[in-house]
Design a protein around this motif. Sequence first.
Motif, PDB file in Angstrom:
ATOM      1  N   ALA A 187       0.829  -1.205   0.000  1.00  0.00           N
ATOM      2  CA  ALA A 187       0.000   0.000   0.000  1.00  0.00           C
ATOM      3  C   ALA A 187       0.863   1.256   0.000  1.00  0.00           C
ATOM      4  O   ALA A 187       0.534   2.254  -0.655  1.00  0.00           O
ATOM      5  CB  ALA A 187      -0.924  -0.004   1.212  1.00  0.00           C
ATOM      6  N   ARG A 188       1.994   1.216   0.713  1.00  0.00           N
ATOM      7  CA  ARG A 188       2.901   2.365   0.709  1.00  0.00           C
ATOM      8  C   ARG A 188       3.451   2.607  -0.690  1.00  0.00           C
ATOM      9  O   ARG A 188       3.574   3.744  -1.142  1.00  0.00           O
ATOM     10  CB  ARG A 188       4.050   2.131   1.687  1.00  0.00           C
ATOM     11  CG  ARG A 188       3.652   2.204   3.158  1.00  0.00           C
ATOM     12  CD  ARG A 188       4.862   2.041   4.052  1.00  0.00           C
ATOM     13  NE  ARG A 188       5.797   3.152   3.873  1.00  0.00           N
ATOM     14  CZ  ARG A 188       7.045   3.164   4.346  1.00  0.00           C
ATOM     15  NH1 ARG A 188       7.499   2.098   5.001  1.00  0.00           N
ATOM     16  NH2 ARG A 188       7.821   4.193   4.161  1.00  0.00           N
ATOM     17  N   LEU A 189       3.777   1.520  -1.382  1.00  0.00           N
ATOM     18  CA  LEU A 189       4.299   1.660  -2.739  1.00  0.00           C
ATOM     19  C   LEU A 189       3.257   2.210  -3.699  1.00  0.00           C
ATOM     20  O   LEU A 189       3.597   2.845  -4.700  1.00  0.00           O
ATOM     21  CB  LEU A 189       4.784   0.298  -3.243  1.00  0.00           C
ATOM     22  CG  LEU A 189       6.194  -0.116  -2.837  1.00  0.00           C
ATOM     23  CD1 LEU A 189       6.411  -1.594  -3.142  1.00  0.00           C
ATOM     24  CD2 LEU A 189       7.230   0.735  -3.563  1.00  0.00           C
ATOM     25  N   SER A 190       1.985   1.955  -3.399  1.00  0.00           N
ATOM     26  CA  SER A 190       0.914   2.403  -4.282  1.00  0.00           C
ATOM     27  C   SER A 190       0.807   3.918  -4.340  1.00  0.00           C
ATOM     28  O   SER A 190       0.095   4.465  -5.192  1.00  0.00           O
ATOM     29  CB  SER A 190      -0.426   1.804  -3.837  1.00  0.00           C
ATOM     30  OG  SER A 190      -0.412   0.400  -3.984  1.00  0.00           O
ATOM     31  N   ASN A 191       1.498   4.612  -3.448  1.00  0.00           N
ATOM     32  CA  ASN A 191       1.517   6.074  -3.498  1.00  0.00           C
ATOM     33  C   ASN A 191       2.525   6.578  -4.527  1.00  0.00           C
ATOM     34  O   ASN A 191       2.473   7.733  -4.948  1.00  0.00           O
ATOM     35  CB  ASN A 191       1.861   6.650  -2.116  1.00  0.00           C
ATOM     36  CG  ASN A 191       0.767   6.370  -1.102  1.00  0.00           C
ATOM     37  OD1 ASN A 191      -0.406   6.414  -1.433  1.00  0.00           O
ATOM     38  ND2 ASN A 191       1.164   6.070   0.124  1.00  0.00           N
ATOM     39  N   ALA A 192       3.496   5.711  -4.913  1.00  0.00           N
ATOM     40  CA  ALA A 192       4.510   6.102  -5.886  1.00  0.00           C
ATOM     41  C   ALA A 192       4.301   5.415  -7.227  1.00  0.00           C
ATOM     42  O   ALA A 192       4.497   6.016  -8.287  1.00  0.00           O
ATOM     43  CB  ALA A 192       5.904   5.763  -5.337  1.00  0.00           C
ATOM     44  N   LEU A 193       3.937   4.145  -7.184  1.00  0.00           N
ATOM     45  CA  LEU A 193       3.632   3.377  -8.388  1.00  0.00           C
ATOM     46  C   LEU A 193       2.135   3.112  -8.419  1.00  0.00           C
ATOM     47  O   LEU A 193       1.466   3.209  -7.399  1.00  0.00           O
ATOM     48  CB  LEU A 193       4.386   2.044  -8.377  1.00  0.00           C
ATOM     49  CG  LEU A 193       5.911   2.103  -8.299  1.00  0.00           C
ATOM     50  CD1 LEU A 193       6.470   0.719  -7.985  1.00  0.00           C
ATOM     51  CD2 LEU A 193       6.499   2.624  -9.601  1.00  0.00           C
TER      52      LEU A 193
END
Length: 305
Positions: A187-193
């Motif tokens: 979910a944290r990565l979904s803010n960048a990718l």
Amino acid sequence: MSGFSTSTAISTTSASDATRGLLLGAAGVLMFALSIPMTRLAGGSAAAPQLDPAFVAFGRAVVAGLLSIAYLWITGARRPRGGEWRLLAFTAAGVVFGWPLLLGVAVRHVDAVHASVVSGVLPLATAVIAAPVLRQRPSLGFWLCALAGLALVVGFAAWRGAGGLEMADALLLGAVVSASAGYVSGARLSNALTAEQVICWVLVISLPITLPLAVLTRPTAPVAASAWGGFAYVSLVSMWIGFFAWYRGLALGGTLRVSQVQVLQPFLSMLFAVPLLGEQLDAMTVVFAIAVLAVVWWGKRQPVH
């Protein structure tokens, strides 16, 4: 007047994103709910084994990983940068290796209904891990609910184990922790990718490990067609398409809020297990499942600072 209009537009967009996030999260949960019965179908039981649990875990990641290569190439997705690689590796450890392998071994020794109740604490586990990562401070009531949920699951496992815990229950709890950690980092990565790129890159960077392990654990004897059907489902839906909806939902609606939609997952899994596997639902199992649902629902209502 223009200031009021801008404020209203922002509020509407935020509410729209929250609703979309919840709907996508619910779609992901519906797809994931079949994961436990389908994993059991693919691997069989200890008395009637089908595909090796290791092959189910690694093989499904290979199928989804090869599809991910095509998706990333067709869409022209950018390569991850800097610390994103670390988060991708952490996510892979949880959702590519930890959850499917531990679950696959566990459901060889306990039925899908049993596994569904134990996995019912997944929303609370996700929120517990998300709190320190996102630097949030849940209230005392939330922590009490988390402890109550764990106590209920342990009590249920001990009851089903005729007064004692089985190794399969420890594996299931390990699977829950693995999935929760992977959900949070993803979910944290979904803010960048984008959500789709997250799961695709997670699967692609895992291929150097999953591909040779899948080859080593491939079946050498015939297995039932139903086992291959279960394998196909967990490869295409549980390991790939479901994450498109799930990570997008977490990113839009917020990890702590959307993760609570998973409260529906154990009930859906149990309902699917009855026609698919011919399993039975007894009254006490339903009572424990409802109790876990109540605790998770109440925990969702506790304030988080």
